[in-house]
Write an enzyme that holds these catalytic residues in place. Structure first.
Site, PDB file in Angstrom:
ATOM      1  N   ALA A   4       0.840  -1.187   0.000  1.00  0.00           N
ATOM      2  CA  ALA A   4       0.000   0.000   0.000  1.00  0.00           C
ATOM      3  C   ALA A   4       0.881   1.245   0.000  1.00  0.00           C
ATOM      4  CB  ALA A   4      -0.891  -0.007   1.239  1.00  0.00           C
ATOM      5  N   LYS A   5       0.454   2.258  -0.728  1.00  0.00           N
ATOM      6  CA  LYS A   5       1.222   3.495  -0.793  1.00  0.00           C
ATOM      7  C   LYS A   5       0.677   4.443   0.271  1.00  0.00           C
ATOM      8  CE  LYS A   5       2.992   6.293  -4.614  1.00  0.00           C
ATOM      9  NZ  LYS A   5       4.393   6.275  -4.242  1.00  0.00           N
TER      10      LYS A   5
END
Ligand code: PPE
Length: 308
Positions: free
Chosen positions: A158-159
């Site tokens: 996940a960013k």
């Protein structure tokens, strides 16, 4: 302002003036790093500005949000259209685009679930991230003393905004030591990625990039594009383990990212990579990548989303 601004920012469905796109100091994400974001580029093409791999970036934004249980109050199509709109209204031919979904003002405390989710999308002209010289001559890198995330500490897939303190510390350490960029290792000691870019090593014509999930690296959209381009050029590409000495002894090493694009690494920990100048594989891939983003290669035209 340290960089060139544009006129409007898309904020929660409205176009607001750049200077008016503000948040409260008790914005949840400011305190707890509880946001997700994307980095996208639009390039000038013969048919006007086109966003590169827009659908993939928007899909990754929503996947990142899902990991953190952030409910984005828009659909993927609405966010994609908002990205096209912000490029259109600002009248830029090429730019960097930064969508961010964050938890707003209204709740404090670690439980993020009651917080309202806000979305902002800004764009601005942004030149070469690691310098014009970096793109042509290559950059120097240092293996960081900071490790990349353990997947059970923070989800590298996940960013997440807060996760970038790890990258920032590695970047500062490298810059203070006189290098351009940092390379982070996984907790197991395998090469993971750079601070905001994936990494590739080339030896005897074989191209290897780390298996992202195993080493806590972000699954890069540029990495994916480069794997496709390299295979189409006839190279064998593998997702596999790389240790630091593989970088010292590689013929070529390069990094990939939306902001950075494709940049040769000419030295790692003071060892020249190959002959210390960008190699032929890197140069060929760079050339194809820049042609692809500008809509000059037919087989990659489906990667472009025209804004007009
Ligand atoms: N790893 C990390 C940690 C990362 O942040 C990026 C993108 C990548 C790999 C490459 O992913 P992609 O852009 O999909 O090829 N980094 C974004 C933020 C850079 C920044 O410094 O800010 C970017 O390049 O937009």
């Amino acid at each position: 302002m340290p960089f060139e601004t544009t006129e409007k920012i898309w904020l929660d469905g409205e176009l607001v003036d750049w200077a008016e796109a503000r948040v409260h100091v008790l914005t949840h994400s400011l305190h707890y790093g509880s946001g997700v974001f994307e980095g996208i580029r639009a390039y000038a093409t013969e048919q006007g500005p086109a966003v590169f791999r827009l659908r993939e970036h928007v899909a990754r934004l929503f996947r990142s949000a899902k990991v953190f249980m952030i409910e984005i109050p828009f659909t993927e199509d609405e966010i994609a259209e908002a990205v096209r709109q912000i490029v259109r209204v600002n009248g830029v031919e090429s730019c960097y685009i930064r969508p961010v979904a964050f938890l707003g003002y209204g709740e404090m405390g670690l439980n993020p679930l009651p917080c309202g989710v806000q979305v902002a999308i800004a764009c601005w002209p942004w030149g070469t991230y690691l310098g014009d010289d970096g793109v042509t001559k290559g950059v120097t890198a240092k293996i960081s003393t900071w490790q990349r995330h353990d997947p059970n500490a923070v989800p590298a897939a996940a960013k997440g905004t807060g996760m970038y303190v790890n990258s920032s510390m590695a970047k500062v350490e490298a810059l203070k030591a006189g290098y351009d960029e940092a390379i982070l290792l996984s907790p197991q000691g395998l090469v993971s990625e750079c601070t905001g870019e994936n990494i590739f090593a080339v030896r005897d014509g074989l191209i290897t990039t780390p298996d992202n999930s195993l080493v806590g690296a972000l699954a890069g959209i540029t990495q994916d594009s480069v794997v496709t381009i390299a295979r189409d050029l006839g190279y064998e590409v593998r997702f596999g383990a790389i240790v630091r000495s593989d970088l010292y002894t590689a013929d070529e090493v390069f990094l990939t990212g939306t902001a950075a694009e494709v940049v040769p690494i000419r030295a790692v920990d003071d060892r020249s990579v190959g002959t210390g100048v960008p190699g032929p594989v890197t140069k060929l891939i760079q050339e194809q990548y820049f042609a692809a983003v500008r809509g000059e290669v037919d087989r990659y035209k489906e990667w472009l989303d025209h804004v007009r």
